[in-house]
Design a protein around this motif. Structure first.
Motif, mmCIF file in Angstrom:
data_model
loop_
_atom_site.group_PDB
_atom_site.id
_atom_site.type_symbol
_atom_site.label_atom_id
_atom_site.label_comp_id
_atom_site.label_asym_id
_atom_site.label_seq_id
_atom_site.Cartn_x
_atom_site.Cartn_y
_atom_site.Cartn_z
ATOM 1 N N MET A 1 51.762 -8.123 53.473
ATOM 2 C CA MET A 1 51.206 -6.935 54.092
ATOM 3 C C MET A 1 51.545 -5.736 53.214
ATOM 4 N N SER A 2 50.593 -4.846 53.003
ATOM 5 C CA SER A 2 50.809 -3.676 52.158
ATOM 6 C C SER A 2 51.583 -2.618 52.923
ATOM 7 N N ASN A 3 52.188 -1.702 52.181
ATOM 8 C CA ASN A 3 52.928 -0.596 52.800
ATOM 9 C C ASN A 3 52.020 0.241 53.691
ATOM 10 N N ALA A 4 50.804 0.506 53.206
ATOM 11 C CA ALA A 4 49.849 1.307 53.983
ATOM 12 C C ALA A 4 49.487 0.582 55.275
ATOM 13 N N SER A 5 49.234 -0.702 55.172
ATOM 14 C CA SER A 5 48.878 -1.494 56.351
ATOM 15 C C SER A 5 50.042 -1.525 57.345
ATOM 16 N N GLU A 6 51.255 -1.644 56.833
ATOM 17 C CA GLU A 6 52.441 -1.660 57.692
ATOM 18 C C GLU A 6 52.579 -0.326 58.435
ATOM 19 N N ARG A 7 52.356 0.776 57.728
ATOM 20 C CA ARG A 7 52.451 2.092 58.371
ATOM 21 C C ARG A 7 51.372 2.251 59.441
ATOM 22 N N LEU A 8 50.161 1.796 59.147
ATOM 23 C CA LEU A 8 49.086 1.879 60.143
ATOM 24 C C LEU A 8 49.418 1.049 61.379
ATOM 25 N N ASP A 9 49.997 -0.125 61.164
ATOM 26 C CA ASP A 9 50.400 -0.966 62.300
ATOM 27 C C ASP A 9 51.426 -0.241 63.169
ATOM 28 N N ILE A 10 52.358 0.440 62.528
ATOM 29 C CA ILE A 10 53.376 1.171 63.291
ATOM 30 C C ILE A 10 52.730 2.291 64.097
ATOM 31 N N TYR A 11 51.809 3.034 63.467
ATOM 32 C CA TYR A 11 51.103 4.092 64.198
ATOM 33 C C TYR A 11 50.323 3.508 65.382
ATOM 34 N N GLU A 12 49.699 2.361 65.181
ATOM 35 C CA GLU A 12 48.970 1.723 66.283
ATOM 36 C C GLU A 12 49.920 1.350 67.420
ATOM 37 N N ASN A 13 51.110 0.830 67.072
ATOM 38 C CA ASN A 13 52.116 0.520 68.100
ATOM 39 C C ASN A 13 52.533 1.775 68.849
ATOM 40 N N MET A 14 52.738 2.864 68.105
ATOM 41 C CA MET A 14 53.134 4.122 68.728
ATOM 42 C C MET A 14 52.043 4.622 69.674
ATOM 43 N N LEU A 15 50.800 4.482 69.260
ATOM 44 C CA LEU A 15 49.690 4.906 70.105
ATOM 45 C C LEU A 15 49.653 4.083 71.389
ATOM 46 N N GLU A 16 49.798 2.781 71.267
ATOM 47 C CA GLU A 16 49.799 1.922 72.460
ATOM 48 C C GLU A 16 50.962 2.258 73.381
ATOM 49 N N ARG A 17 52.114 2.509 72.816
ATOM 50 C CA ARG A 17 53.279 2.861 73.635
ATOM 51 C C ARG A 17 53.068 4.212 74.314
ATOM 52 N N SER A 18 52.458 5.155 73.595
ATOM 53 C CA SER A 18 52.217 6.466 74.212
ATOM 54 C C SER A 18 51.231 6.338 75.367
ATOM 55 N N ARG A 19 50.238 5.465 75.223
ATOM 56 C CA ARG A 19 49.308 5.220 76.336
ATOM 57 C C ARG A 19 50.053 4.625 77.529
ATOM 58 N N ALA A 20 50.911 3.652 77.245
ATOM 59 C CA ALA A 20 51.676 3.007 78.320
ATOM 60 C C ALA A 20 52.611 4.013 78.994
ATOM 61 N N MET A 21 53.254 4.878 78.207
ATOM 62 C CA MET A 21 54.151 5.880 78.787
ATOM 63 C C MET A 21 53.378 6.845 79.678
ATOM 64 N N LEU A 22 52.187 7.220 79.246
ATOM 65 C CA LEU A 22 51.370 8.123 80.054
ATOM 66 C C LEU A 22 51.001 7.460 81.380
ATOM 67 N N GLU A 23 50.605 6.206 81.335
ATOM 68 C CA GLU A 23 50.291 5.486 82.580
ATOM 69 C C GLU A 23 51.522 5.387 83.468
ATOM 70 N N ASN A 24 52.680 5.097 82.863
ATOM 71 C CA ASN A 24 53.920 5.044 83.646
ATOM 72 C C ASN A 24 54.192 6.386 84.313
ATOM 73 N N ALA A 25 54.000 7.463 83.581
ATOM 74 C CA ALA A 25 54.244 8.798 84.137
ATOM 75 C C ALA A 25 53.263 9.096 85.262
ATOM 76 N N ARG A 26 52.013 8.764 85.064
ATOM 77 C CA ARG A 26 51.002 9.030 86.093
ATOM 78 C C ARG A 26 51.280 8.257 87.385
ATOM 79 N N HIS A 27 51.862 7.069 87.248
ATOM 80 C CA HIS A 27 52.173 6.241 88.413
ATOM 81 C C HIS A 27 53.622 6.418 88.876
#
Length: 127
Positions: A1-27
């Motif tokens: 896996m390339s460094n760029a691809s690894e960084r994008l994967d991390i950003y995608e994980n962060m985005l998914e976690r932020s969505r989950a945190m928002l849902e947790n907060a709303r509920h």
């Protein structure tokens, strides 16, 4: 896996976690939000440690920028939910303190009342 691809994967994980945190907060699922937040912080740390050698191309940078914007939007919405919760807790604490003060005042009043209704020692049985 390339460094760029690894960084994008991390950003995608962060985005998914932020969505989950928002849902947790709303509920109002505060424990779940805290658990997601811990994972999110771990993702941020992984991003910080990720090698920066390979640069993102224009399309990847654009994709990354969109993810960051969405993460920031989620963060603002989560903060709004947390601010509302803090206000609610502040009101509950204030109400609880007022209730405790009333109970103390009532109990003190009861003590004074019972002292007034007790016969004094010199008058017991002298009628």
């Amino acid at each position: 896996m390339s460094n760029a691809s690894e960084r994008l994967d991390i950003y995608e994980n962060m985005l998914e976690r932020s969505r989950a945190m928002l849902e947790n907060a709303r509920h109002q699922e505060w424990d779940a939000l805290i658990q997601q937040r811990a994972r999110y912080v771990a993702d941020v740390e992984a991003l910080r440690r990720a090698p920066q050698g390979e640069q993102l191309n224009a399309q990847e940078r654009q994709y990354c920028a969109r993810m960051i914007e969405e993460i920031l939007e989620h963060d603002r919405a989560i903060r709004d939910q947390l601010d509302a919760r803090c206000e609610e807790l502040t009101q509950l604490i204030g109400s609880s303190r007022r209730q405790q003060a009333l109970v103390r005042a009532y109990n003190q009043g009861q003590g004074m009342l019972s002292q007034r209704t007790r016969p004094s020692r010199g008058t017991e049985g002298h009628t």
